[in-house]
Design a protein around this motif. Structure first.
Motif, short mmCIF file in Angstrom:
data_model
loop_
_atom_site.label_atom_id
_atom_site.label_comp_id
_atom_site.label_asym_id
_atom_site.label_seq_id
_atom_site.Cartn_x
_atom_site.Cartn_y
_atom_site.Cartn_z
N ALA A 267 -128.88 -9.39 68.85
CA ALA A 267 -128.09 -10.58 68.91
C ALA A 267 -126.84 -10.06 68.10
N GLU A 268 -126.95 -9.26 67.15
CA GLU A 268 -125.90 -8.87 66.55
C GLU A 268 -124.93 -8.07 67.15
N MET A 269 -125.47 -7.26 68.14
CA MET A 269 -124.72 -6.35 69.17
C MET A 269 -124.30 -7.13 70.46
N GLU A 270 -124.80 -8.54 70.26
CA GLU A 270 -124.01 -9.28 71.38
C GLU A 270 -124.48 -8.76 72.84
N PHE A 271 -125.78 -8.15 72.97
CA PHE A 271 -126.32 -7.78 74.15
C PHE A 271 -126.96 -9.06 74.88
N ALA A 272 -127.10 -8.88 76.27
CA ALA A 272 -127.57 -9.98 76.91
C ALA A 272 -129.14 -9.38 76.96
N GLU A 273 -130.04 -9.98 77.57
CA GLU A 273 -131.46 -10.06 77.27
C GLU A 273 -131.52 -8.62 78.21
N ASP A 274 -130.91 -8.74 79.76
CA ASP A 274 -131.35 -7.82 80.62
C ASP A 274 -130.52 -6.71 80.59
N VAL A 275 -129.62 -6.05 79.50
CA VAL A 275 -129.05 -5.02 79.20
C VAL A 275 -129.92 -3.73 79.15
N ARG A 276 -129.60 -2.64 79.92
CA ARG A 276 -130.24 -1.46 80.03
C ARG A 276 -129.51 -0.51 79.37
N THR A 277 -130.40 0.56 78.92
CA THR A 277 -129.63 1.80 78.08
C THR A 277 -128.97 2.50 78.87
N GLU A 278 -128.97 2.60 80.10
CA GLU A 278 -128.20 3.47 80.72
C GLU A 278 -126.58 2.77 81.03
N GLN A 279 -126.64 1.58 80.71
CA GLN A 279 -125.07 0.97 80.63
C GLN A 279 -124.37 1.12 79.50
#
Length: 302
Positions: A267-279
């Motif tokens: 949440a603090e990084m404002e990542f979506a739930e489906d973000v992948r490491t390779e992105q």
């Protein structure tokens, strides 16, 4: 100066009653123009202390010696060491070591560290560089470990497997992007100088090769608060780079973070739930690593 052509090598090996040692990854570069390209790409002058891993016959060593202040060249094979010693006997700025350059996959042989350190201390304003036709089987640990060595290299020019060069230079979302890409790019620029077919070597390898130039960027390097932590953490979350990042962090921080704490980081990084490491690009990986490090400064990869 010796001319390391295929006919020269075959003749010298026949005289000595030896053959290229596949266990040492011996593939000799027989295109003399490529010898020059490697050394030219290193932009050497009298300030430079050069480490060469894989002396071979000493052909590239001679070219380096002509331009650099000092050369420490390492050859594990006793026959090659003997052959190169004949070629380099009059080179006063060349230190030859008949040892394995690596103590283990994560550490250099202390004899290599001592020899490089002594030469750096002997030249005012010295710069440390790697210039080498690296055996494939040790290219990754040599290049990767130099980035966290006692002596920070100014640059590294090496002939390596093309696939490794592409991984070092890869960008997010590409098939080659990995923790290795992030490790190099967090502190250096990576340039593929030339792709080379198997035919420029003897014996011919089964894959293409590349001359890759890595130049350390002091500002990038200084912007990484804890290089070792970044290296370990990125390796951990890239183990399954196509999985969702959240699952990778949960696995990496098992026993340190619970799932709620991982969700707080996401949440603090404002990542979506489906973000992948390779992105994740390198600046984002740095920010994520620091967020984790502040919460778990003593974490180490199992």
């Amino acid at each position: 100066m010796s001319r390391q052509t295929k006919s020269f090598l075959i003749s010298r090996f026949r005289e000595m009653g030896i053959r290229p040692a596949t266990r040492h990854g011996q593939n000799f570069l027989i295109d003399l123009n490529l010898h020059r390209l490697i050394v030219d790409s290193a932009e050497l002058d009298a300030r430079d202390v050069v480490l060469e891993v894989g002396t071979g016959t000493g052909a590239i060593t001679q070219m380096i010696s002509d331009r650099a202040g000092a050369v420490v060249t390492v050859e594990i094979d006793g026959h090659m060491f003997e052959l190169a010693s004949e070629m380099l006997i009059d080179r006063e700025n060349v230190t030859m070591l008949n040892v394995d350059a690596l103590r283990n996959k994560n550490n250099f042989n202390p004899a290599v560290i001592e020899a490089v350190g002594a030469q750096l201390a002997s030249i005012p304003g010295s710069r440390f560089k790697l210039v080498a036709n690296l055996p494939y089987n040790i290219a990754t640990p040599i290049l990767s470990n130099l980035l966290s060595w006692e002596f920070t290299p100014h640059s590294m020019v090496a002939t390596i497997q093309k696939e490794l060069g592409e991984r070092m230079a890869a960008q997010p979302w590409s098939k080659d992007y990995s923790a290795l890409s992030a490790w190099f790019q967090c502190q250096a620029t990576v340039e593929i100088v030339r792709i080379m077919p198997p035919s420029v070597f003897w014996p011919e390898p089964k894959v293409d090769s590349a001359i890759v130039k890595t130049v350390i960027d002091p500002e990038r390097r200084a912007a990484v608060p804890d290089l070792r932590y970044f290296h370990q953490f990125t390796k951990a979350i890239f183990l399954h780079r196509r999985k969702f990042l959240r699952a990778n962090i949960v696995a990496a921080m098992k026993g340190v973070f619970n799932k709620a704490q991982v969700d707080q980081v996401m949440a603090e990084m404002e990542f979506a739930e489906d973000v992948r490491t390779e992105q994740l690009d390198v600046p984002t990986l740095l920010k994520l690593t620091e967020l984790v490090r502040k919460r778990a400064p003593d974490w180490t990869m199992n």
